[in-house]
Design an enzyme around this catalytic site. Structure first.
Site, PDB file in Angstrom:
ATOM      1  N   CYS A 156       0.858  -1.223   0.007  1.00  0.00           N
ATOM      2  CA  CYS A 156      -0.040   0.003  -0.141  1.00  0.00           C
ATOM      3  C   CYS A 156       0.946   1.318   0.081  1.00  0.00           C
ATOM      4  O   CYS A 156       1.672   1.552  -0.918  1.00  0.00           O
ATOM      5  CB  CYS A 156      -1.055   0.124   1.094  1.00  0.00           C
ATOM      6  SG  CYS A 156      -2.210   1.345   1.114  1.00  0.00           S
ATOM      7  N   HIS A 170      -7.890  -5.658  -1.213  1.00  0.00           N
ATOM      8  CA  HIS A 170      -6.577  -4.838  -0.861  1.00  0.00           C
ATOM      9  C   HIS A 170      -6.117  -5.483   0.453  1.00  0.00           C
ATOM     10  O   HIS A 170      -4.634  -5.493   0.489  1.00  0.00           O
ATOM     11  CB  HIS A 170      -7.174  -3.335  -0.314  1.00  0.00           C
ATOM     12  CG  HIS A 170      -6.048  -2.409  -0.092  1.00  0.00           C
ATOM     13  ND1 HIS A 170      -5.389  -1.986  -1.119  1.00  0.00           N
ATOM     14  CD2 HIS A 170      -5.531  -1.869   0.925  1.00  0.00           C
ATOM     15  CE1 HIS A 170      -4.122  -1.041  -0.851  1.00  0.00           C
ATOM     16  NE2 HIS A 170      -4.472  -1.011   0.490  1.00  0.00           N
ATOM     17  N   ASP A 221      -9.613  -5.135  -5.805  1.00  0.00           N
ATOM     18  CA  ASP A 221      -9.085  -4.187  -4.863  1.00  0.00           C
ATOM     19  C   ASP A 221      -9.942  -3.044  -4.984  1.00  0.00           C
ATOM     20  O   ASP A 221      -9.747  -2.303  -6.296  1.00  0.00           O
ATOM     21  CB  ASP A 221      -7.554  -4.078  -5.058  1.00  0.00           C
ATOM     22  CG  ASP A 221      -7.119  -3.273  -3.957  1.00  0.00           C
ATOM     23  OD1 ASP A 221      -7.733  -2.502  -3.134  1.00  0.00           O
ATOM     24  OD2 ASP A 221      -5.806  -3.137  -3.652  1.00  0.00           O
TER      25      ASP A 221
END
Lengths: 355, 137
Positions: free
Chosen positions: A143, A329, A300
Site C-alpha cells: 500500500c 486490498h 481491490d
C-alpha cells in the site's frame, strides 16, 4: 443434567448469543504474536527482527524487510498464530525484519514522504544489513509502504536492493474515473490545507471512514451480519475478531505526508510521470534495477489494479513480473486463502532470488 | 472466545429465518450505495459538509488555543507548541546520534578490514608469545 443455554429456552439462548457477539465486537484479540525483538528505533519508528526458527546455515542469505502503510498498524502482516505472513516466511527460512512507523504525534505533523524515504527507511536498512551481515537485501512494500519503497528503490539503486516486492501499490493516479478517492479529494470539493491546518495530522478515524465508505453496506452492515451468522463457528469468530482488532486500531497520518499524498500523487500524479521531487532529487523510476514482483489484487477497491499496472513499463529492472491475485486490498495477504495463494507465490519468487 | 466448548454449541438465532431475505436485498443495497458514494454529488456534498464544519469550528478552536496558551503561561507551564518544538529537537538529536552510530560502525569495519589484511597468513604465523607484525608497528 446441567442446563445448557440452548435447552434453557429461546430467551436465554438469544441472550447468550448477544453476549458473545458483544464480547467479540468490544474486545481486542491477541495479534502480532510472532516472537521478535526491537533492534532499532528512531522517533516513533521501530525496526523488529523476528526470531529465526531455521538454523543459520539453512536460512536464505538475503534478509527481508517488510514496510507497511503509514496510516495503519503493520500487525496485519502478523495477524494471528497459524495465519501470519511473518510466521510463514520465518518458518521457511527467511530472516524477516519489519519497519513499524509508529503513531505520529503533533510534533510529527511536518513529516513527508521525503522524510520516510530518505531519513527513516535508509537508516532502518543500514541496521538490517549490519545485523544480517549481508550487503544485499529484499524489500516488501504494501500500500503506501509500496510508494515509499518505490521512491527509495529509485533514489538508491546501488544500495544493495536485490529484490523489490510491491503489494497493491498505488503508484499511478491517471485513471481518475476508476479512483473514488481521487474524486473525493479533487480540489473542487476538498480543501486539504484547511483540513491539515485544523487537525495537524489527518485523524485515523477520518482515514478509516474514507476506506470503509467505499463499500458502506459491506463494511458497516455486512461485516457484523457475518459475525452474527457465524457465532457458532469458532474458526470464523477467531478470524473475524483478529481482523476487527486490526481494523479498529486507527492511527493518524502525518499531516504533511497526507497533503503530499493528495496533491503530488492523487492530483498531479507526479511519481509515475517521473516528475516527483524528493528533497530536490528527481525520482526516476527507470533507475529501479532490482528484481521486481508487483502483486495486484483483482478485487481491490482501495487501490484498483489500474494504479499498479503501469509500473512495469517504467522500471529499468530486467527481471520483472506482475502477479494478479483474487481478493481485495487486505484480503490478498490476510484473507482466509492467502496462505494457499499469495504467500507461497511470494515465497517461491523470493526464495529463488535470495540465495 | 477462548472457551472451545462454549463456541461449539448451537445458540438460538431469532433472525435466522430472515437471512435469505436480508442477503437477497444486500446485493442491491450494496450496488446502490457504491454507486452513490462514487458520484460527483457525493464528493461535492461531503466536501461541503467538511468545509462547513471546519469553518464553523475554526473560531472556537482559535479561542480555545489562545486562552489555553494564556492560562499555561500564567501557570509557568509550557504550551503545546513548546512541547512540540522540544519533541522535534529530540527527534533531530536522535537522528544525529543514529548518523554517528553509522559512522562509528563504518570506522570499526574499516579498522577490522585493515587489521585482517595486515595479518600474516596462517602458515607464516609467528611463534607463540610474539606479537603479530601488525600490532608491533
Amino acid at each position: 443434567m446441567p442446563e445448557t443455554a440452548a435447552s434453557a429456552g429461546p430467551e436465554l439462548a438469544f441472550e447468550e448469543r448477544l453476549r458473545r457477539f458483544n464480547q467479540v465486537v468490544t474486545t481486542k484479540a491477541p495479534i502480532a504474536q510472532t516472537p521478535k525483538e526491537v533492534v532499532w528505533t528512531l522517533n516513533k519508528a521501530q525496526l523488529y527482527r523476528y526470531t529465526p526458527v531455521v538454523a543459520a546455515e539453512k536460512r536464505h542469505r538475503l534478509p527481508l524487510l517488510l514496510v507497511f502503510a503509514i496510516m495503519n498498524r503493520p500487525s496485519i502482516l502478523d495477524l494471528r498464530k497459524g495465519h501470519s505472513f511473518v510466521e510463514f516466511m520465518v518458518d521457511r527460512g527467511f530472516d524477516v525484519y519489519l519497519l513499524d512507523w509508529g503513531v505520529p504525534g503533533p510534533e510529527d505533523k511536518d513529516l513527508k514522504f521525503d522524510d520516510y524515504a530518505l531519513d527513516y527507511l535508509p537508516r532502518a536498512i543500514r541496521k538490517v544489513k549490519e545485523i544480517s551481515a549481508s550487503e544485499e537485501f529484499s524489500l516488501l512494500g504494501w500500500c503506501i509502504g509500496a510508494i515509499i519503497t518505490t521512491i527509495y528503490a529509485a533514489l538508491f539503486p546501488n544500495d544493495g536492493l536485490r529484490n523489490l516486492l510491491l503489494l497493491t501499490a498505488p503508484l499511478d493516479f491517471s485513471d481518475r474515473e476508476n479512483l473514488t478517492f481521487a474524486r473525493w479529494t479533487d480540489e473542487k470539493y476538498f480543501n486539504v490545507d484547511k483540513v491539515i491546518d485544523a487537525f495537524g495530522n489527518m485523524p485515523g478515524e477520518m482515514i478509516d471512514y474514507g476506506a470503509k465508505v467505499l463499500k458502506p453496506v459491506e463494511n458497516y452492515v455486512g461485516n457484523y451480519c457475518k459475525l452474527w451468522d457465524n457465532l457458532d463457528d469458532p474458526a470464523i469468530v477467531e478470524s473475524w475478531h483478529s481482523m476487527n482488532t486490526w481494523v479498529t486500531d486507527y492511527i493518524p497520518m502525518a499531516g504533511a505526508a497526507y497533503r503530499q499524498l493528495i496533491v503530488d500523487f492523487y492530483r498531479k500524479n507526479l511519481l509515475i510521470r517521473n516528475r516527483l521531487r524528493i528533497r530536490n532529487q528527481l525520482v526516476n523510476l527507470s533507475n529501479i534495477r532490482a528484481n521486481l514482483l508487483n502483486v495486484i489484487a483483482k478485487g481491490d477497491h482501495i487501490t484498483p489494479p489500474c494504479q499498479s499496472e503501469a509500473l512495469l513499463s517504467k522500471v529499468g529492472s530486467q527481471d520483472k513480473l506482475i502477479h494478479h491475485v483474487p481478493g481485495g486490498h487486505i484480503g490478498i495477504m490476510a484473507g482466509s486463502s492467502a496462505h494457499r495463494t499469495t504467500w507461497p507465490y511470494i515465497e517461491g519468487w523470493l526464495g529463488a532470488r535470495s540465495r | 472466545m477462548n472457551d472451545g466448548k462454549e463456541e461449539n454449541k448451537k445458540t438460538f438465532d431469532p433472525f435466522e429465518p430472515f437471512r435469505g431475505i436480508r442477503d437477497a436485498s444486500f446485493e442491491a443495497m450494496s450496488k446502490a450505495m457504491i454507486e452513490a458514494v462514487n458520484s460527483e454529488s457525493y464528493a461535492q456534498a461531503t466536501g461541503a459538509l467538511l468545509d462547513c464544519y471546519l469553518t464553523a469550528s475554526a473560531p472556537f478552536r482559535e479561542a480555545l488555543e489562545k486562552s489555553m496558551t494564556q492560562v499555561l503561561q500564567q501557570l509557568s507551564l509550557p504550551s503545546r507548541q513548546e512541547v512540540t518544538n522540544l519533541a522535534v529537537r529530540f527527534s533531530n538529536l536522535e537522528m544525529r546520534l543514529d548518523d554517528m552510530d553509522a559512522k562509528l560502525d563504518r570506522i570499526a569495519n574499516a579498522v577490522a578490514a585493515i587489521a585482517a589484511t595486515r595479518q600474516p597468513p596462517p602458515a607464516e604465523a609467528p611463534t607463540r608469545g610474539r606479537a603479530p607484525a601488525a600490532r608491533r608497528r
